[in-house]
Every structure is written in C-alpha cells, then in structure tokens.
Scaffold this active site. Structure first.
Site, PDB file in Angstrom:
ATOM      1  N   ASN A 228      -5.899   2.300  -5.368  1.00 28.69           N
ATOM      2  CA  ASN A 228      -5.680   3.606  -5.888  1.00 28.69           C
ATOM      3  C   ASN A 228      -4.294   3.573  -6.564  1.00 28.69           C
ATOM      4  O   ASN A 228      -3.509   3.301  -5.931  1.00 28.69           O
ATOM      5  CB  ASN A 228      -5.703   4.409  -4.762  1.00 28.69           C
ATOM      6  CG  ASN A 228      -5.258   5.852  -5.085  1.00 28.69           C
ATOM      7  OD1 ASN A 228      -5.366   6.289  -6.224  1.00 28.69           O
ATOM      8  ND2 ASN A 228      -4.916   6.758  -3.964  1.00 28.69           N
ATOM      9  N   TRP A 229      -4.639   3.467  -7.915  1.00 29.78           N
ATOM     10  CA  TRP A 229      -3.270   3.650  -8.768  1.00 29.78           C
ATOM     11  C   TRP A 229      -2.767   5.044  -8.753  1.00 29.78           C
ATOM     12  O   TRP A 229      -1.609   5.011  -9.596  1.00 29.78           O
ATOM     13  CB  TRP A 229      -4.068   3.316 -10.328  1.00 29.78           C
ATOM     14  CG  TRP A 229      -4.311   2.169 -10.577  1.00 29.78           C
ATOM     15  CD1 TRP A 229      -4.423   1.058  -9.790  1.00 29.78           C
ATOM     16  CD2 TRP A 229      -4.656   1.464 -11.792  1.00 29.78           C
ATOM     17  NE1 TRP A 229      -4.692  -0.083 -10.290  1.00 29.78           N
ATOM     18  CE2 TRP A 229      -5.007   0.082 -11.756  1.00 29.78           C
ATOM     19  CE3 TRP A 229      -4.851   2.188 -13.150  1.00 29.78           C
ATOM     20  CZ2 TRP A 229      -5.598  -0.638 -12.577  1.00 29.78           C
ATOM     21  CZ3 TRP A 229      -5.142   1.152 -14.241  1.00 29.78           C
ATOM     22  CH2 TRP A 229      -5.562   0.004 -13.836  1.00 29.78           C
ATOM     23  N   LYS A 230      -3.398   6.182  -8.177  1.00 26.95           N
ATOM     24  CA  LYS A 230      -2.811   7.300  -8.445  1.00 26.95           C
ATOM     25  C   LYS A 230      -2.522   7.909  -9.911  1.00 26.95           C
ATOM     26  O   LYS A 230      -3.383   7.357 -10.699  1.00 26.95           O
ATOM     27  CB  LYS A 230      -1.533   7.420  -7.485  1.00 26.95           C
ATOM     28  CG  LYS A 230      -1.930   6.836  -6.239  1.00 26.95           C
ATOM     29  CD  LYS A 230      -0.605   6.846  -5.147  1.00 26.95           C
ATOM     30  CE  LYS A 230      -0.823   6.325  -3.652  1.00 26.95           C
ATOM     31  NZ  LYS A 230       0.041   6.664  -2.879  1.00 26.95           N
TER      32      LYS A 230
ATOM     33  N   GLY B  49       2.925   5.088   1.535  1.00 30.51           N
ATOM     34  CA  GLY B  49       4.035   4.849   0.613  1.00 30.51           C
ATOM     35  C   GLY B  49       5.232   4.396   1.258  1.00 30.51           C
ATOM     36  O   GLY B  49       6.375   4.564   0.729  1.00 30.51           O
TER      37      GLY B  49
ATOM     38  N   GLY C 251      -2.607   1.599  -2.091  1.00 32.44           N
ATOM     39  CA  GLY C 251      -1.756   2.527  -3.086  1.00 32.44           C
ATOM     40  C   GLY C 251      -0.939   1.597  -3.907  1.00 32.44           C
ATOM     41  O   GLY C 251      -1.321   0.985  -4.851  1.00 32.44           O
ATOM     42  N   GLY C 252       0.352   1.532  -3.724  1.00 31.01           N
ATOM     43  CA  GLY C 252       1.575   0.968  -4.409  1.00 31.01           C
ATOM     44  C   GLY C 252       1.158  -0.544  -4.856  1.00 31.01           C
ATOM     45  O   GLY C 252       1.398  -0.994  -5.844  1.00 31.01           O
TER      46      GLY C 252
HETATM   47  C1  PEP Z   1      -2.705   5.611  -0.555  1.00 33.04           C
HETATM   48  O1  PEP Z   1      -1.973   6.485  -1.166  1.00 33.04           O
HETATM   49  O2  PEP Z   1      -3.812   5.770  -0.242  1.00 33.04           O
HETATM   50  C2  PEP Z   1      -1.676   4.446   0.298  1.00 33.04           C
HETATM   51  C3  PEP Z   1      -2.503   3.896   1.011  1.00 33.04           C
HETATM   52  O3  PEP Z   1      -0.659   4.188  -0.763  1.00 33.04           O
HETATM   53  P1  PEP Z   1       0.103   2.888  -0.210  1.00 33.04           P
HETATM   54  O4  PEP Z   1      -0.579   1.704  -0.062  1.00 33.04           O
HETATM   55  O5  PEP Z   1       1.380   2.985  -1.153  1.00 33.04           O
HETATM   56  O6  PEP Z   1       1.081   3.183   1.194  1.00 33.04           O
END
Ligand code: PEP
Length: 226
Positions: free
Chosen positions: A8-10, A153, A205-206
C-alpha cells in the site's frame, strides 16, 4: 496460492516508480495499492499485475459527485481489489460510518472485485450485524486486514503469539474469512509473521515504498501456502 503480499503506497509514488515496480516484480501472490491516478498506466504496462485501489466512493456507477471515484470506474481501469476502511481514512476523514463502509463493500462486490476490509482492535464495533452478514454472503470476495492501531507506521509489531491468537479469534468469528495482518511488516519480521498458520498474507505500508525491502518480503513468502 502462496501467502498474499499486498503493498500500500498510500499517497506516494510516481509513474517512474510504477515502472520500476512492474519491471522487477513478477510473483503471482503480490498485489499493489497505488494512487488511483496511476492505475490505468499500470494496467496498460502489465494487465496481469494485481492492482488494488486504496478507496472507492460510496456512490456507485457514474454521476455528479465531483472528485469521487466509483467502483465502476476502478474496475474499468483494471483494478481487482479495493481497500475499504483503512485506519488512516477512518481517522483523517472520519470514515467510521458503518453504513458508508457497507455501501462501499457492496459497490466493490457488485463490480466483481475483492474488498480488503481493514479493521483494528475495535473490530467488534466496526463490523455490525449487517456487515457480518455481508462477509458471510461474500466470503470469497472479502479479505479482512487486521491492522492493530499501535502497529501501523510505528515500527512496533505485536508478538507472534499475540497476532496468532487474534487471528484465530477472527477466523472463528468471521466464518474463516481470509485474513491479512498489517502493521510495520518489514523484511526482518515478514518470515515469522507469514509463518503463522492461520494467516493468509500481509498488508505492507511503508516497506512497500522501498523496492529492495519489499522484494525481500516477497522472498519471505516463498513456499508458505495460504
Ligand atoms: C498500512 O498502512 O496499511 C500499514 C500496514 O502501514 P505500515 O506497514 O507502514 O505500518
């Protein structure tokens, strides 16, 4: 299938990063949630790549809803999955309205896509009776993403036994729906997390924004079958 890895690049990325990503990832068990404006380009580059939208409108089909993107439009761009109820949207945009989430789920499913429904520790509140019925009726087109608030995050993940216990609970409660874990998954913890037997994959995510790191997570999923 191997355990499912969803990036998930957001609100990040660029067309050149889409290029780099598609050029170096071929695995079938990977999908990527890129900003919606990149979807058509990614699809034209590689129609086989599993594309995920990060959200869709509560409104379906087409109409006078400036700035909105319907599930009908997303499916036309080659999208196969839609994330619904991500915790950032629930917080930043007050998207905790259960009936809105249900409308989005309906729009996704009626367009033959799969919904990735995000929940956190408050899952009992976020999934009411109607949503529960919806999951039951669409068990093969809904994936639950369990993302504890304390882990998104932050670089902190619950212990493997904590994740495993909650997944077992969720599987019992929600008709063995497929479940992803999300929250600070990285190349170091991916293998341990993905090895949890009741887990079907991870939402990243990140770490999905660093190609090398993301590829190591994919390597960590090798030979682990969901
Ligand atoms: C997310 O935003 O779905 C997520 C899991 O972020 P991260 O991996 O950065 O915690």
């Amino acid at each position: 299938m191997n355990k499912f890895i969803v990036g998930n690049w957001k609100m990040n990325g660029s067309l050149s990063f889409v290029d780099a990503f598609l050029d170096s990832i071929e695995e079938q068990n990977v999908a990527i949630a890129i900003p919606q404006v990149f979807l058509a380009y990614a699809y034209s580059r590689n129609p086989k790549f599993k594309l995920v939208a990060q959200n869709c409108s509560i409104y379906d089909k087409f109409g006078a809803h400036t700035g909105e993107i319907s599930a009908d439009i997303l499916v036309g761009l080659g999208c196969q999955y839609v994330i619904i109820g991500h915790s950032e949207r629930r917080h930043m945009f007050e998207e905790d309205n259960i009936s809105n989430i249900l409308k989005k789920l309906n729009n996704v499913i009626s367009n033959n896509m799969t919904a990735i429904l995000c929940v956190d520790e408050r899952y009992e509140k976020l999934i009411n009776r109607e949503t529960l019925e919806f999951i039951k009726d669409n068990i093969h087109n809904v994936i639950l993403a369990y993302e504890p608030l304390s882990a998104i995050g932050t670089g902190k993940t619950p212990s493997i036994s904590e994740i495993s216990n909650i997944l077992n609970l969720l599987k019992q409660k929600y008709f063995s729906v497929n479940i992803l874990y999300g929250g600070s998954v990285n190349s170091k913890n991916a293998r341990d997390i993905l090895s949890i037997s009741s887990l079907d994959g991870v939402l990243v995510g990140g770490a999905s924004l660093k190609l090398g790191e993301f590829k190591e997570i994919i390597v960590a999923s090798k030979d682990l079958i969901a």
